[in-house]
Design an enzyme around this catalytic site. Sequence first.
Site, PDB file in Angstrom:
ATOM      1  N   ASP A   1      44.327  41.296  34.558  1.00 52.35           N
ATOM      2  CA  ASP A   1      45.151  42.116  35.448  1.00 52.35           C
ATOM      3  C   ASP A   1      45.821  43.262  34.681  1.00 52.35           C
ATOM      4  OD1 ASP A   1      44.494  40.545  37.590  1.00 52.35           O
ATOM      5  OD2 ASP A   1      46.399  39.459  37.665  1.00 52.35           O
TER       6      ASP A   1
ATOM      7  N   GLU B   1      36.901  44.859  39.283  1.00 52.43           N
ATOM      8  CA  GLU B   1      37.036  45.802  38.170  1.00 52.43           C
ATOM      9  C   GLU B   1      36.363  47.131  38.484  1.00 52.43           C
ATOM     10  OE1 GLU B   1      33.318  43.324  37.108  1.00 52.43           O
ATOM     11  OE2 GLU B   1      35.165  43.099  38.268  1.00 52.43           O
TER      12      GLU B   1
ATOM     13  N   ASP C   1      33.101  51.296  36.511  1.00 53.41           N
ATOM     14  CA  ASP C   1      33.106  49.846  36.375  1.00 53.41           C
ATOM     15  C   ASP C   1      33.501  49.504  34.941  1.00 53.41           C
ATOM     16  OD1 ASP C   1      32.077  47.401  38.056  1.00 53.41           O
ATOM     17  OD2 ASP C   1      31.380  47.060  36.010  1.00 53.41           O
ATOM     18  N   ILE C   2      34.507  48.634  34.779  1.00 57.44           N
ATOM     19  CA  ILE C   2      34.930  48.234  33.444  1.00 57.44           C
ATOM     20  C   ILE C   2      33.824  47.391  32.811  1.00 57.44           C
ATOM     21  CG2 ILE C   2      36.656  47.005  32.084  1.00 57.44           C
ATOM     22  CD1 ILE C   2      38.657  47.501  34.322  1.00 57.44           C
TER      23      ILE C   2
ATOM     24  N   ASN D   1      38.319  38.334  30.897  1.00 55.19           N
ATOM     25  CA  ASN D   1      38.925  37.198  31.597  1.00 55.19           C
ATOM     26  C   ASN D   1      38.649  35.878  30.879  1.00 55.19           C
ATOM     27  OD1 ASN D   1      40.238  38.492  33.715  1.00 55.19           O
ATOM     28  ND2 ASN D   1      38.426  38.477  35.036  1.00 55.19           N
TER      29      ASN D   1
END
Length: 240
Positions: A108, A134, A91-92, A99
């Site tokens: 993106d 993500e 998971d980022i 964002n």
Amino acid sequence: MTPPLATRLSDTTALRLDSALQLLQQSGHAALPGAPGSVAWLQGVIDALCDLSSRDALTGLANRRAFEAALGREIDRVARSGEPALLLLLDIDHFKRVNDTYGHQAGDVVIQAVADILRDCVRPMDLPARIGGEEFAIVLPNCPPAFGQTVAERLRARLESQTIALGPQQHLGVTVSVGGAYAPQWVRSSSTLWIERADLQLYRAKAEGRNRTCLEPTPVSLVSAEEKGMLFGGPSWDQS
């Protein structure tokens, strides 16, 4: 006057083929084999569409549908052969902040960059997938437990060391949290339970500060009640 049925069917087929070819062209698919209309060409169209339907549109990695199918096949193989298989969930970290600060287009770009790095880091037999916004996953067949932590940490460190270009003068570094679990060997389990085990470790990595890897302490977890039922809950025989 209504056209004959054969003509209408032919027109419908042509329309669907045109749509399919347009879709393949937009996805950047390579040229199809054989002459247009030939058996080889039509088979190429079918194969290309099947491949396209299993890919995430943004990253080109396997999508969730393909990931779940591969996970089911792998857990069956582990139950039959006993060979180890590792599932990693990534998971980022703080992706919402990316964002909110730089915009969704930059988000993106970050997702695509992470996907490219994962693709470069895995073996041909491994399956990296994007399974959510993500969220990523990697299925690693035949990954011995002695190497699991090293493999997961190498991925995490590689992602941490990269900078992602958002523009000519703008670069961004990201980190990931990684959780992993092994499929129980020689035990009939399920994809859902395997994902839950890996997700529990991902949650632990986040709770401990993010940008770290957490794997199950042992490669074979305690068998759950559901798995015991799958293992021993065969057909009930009438003893009367």
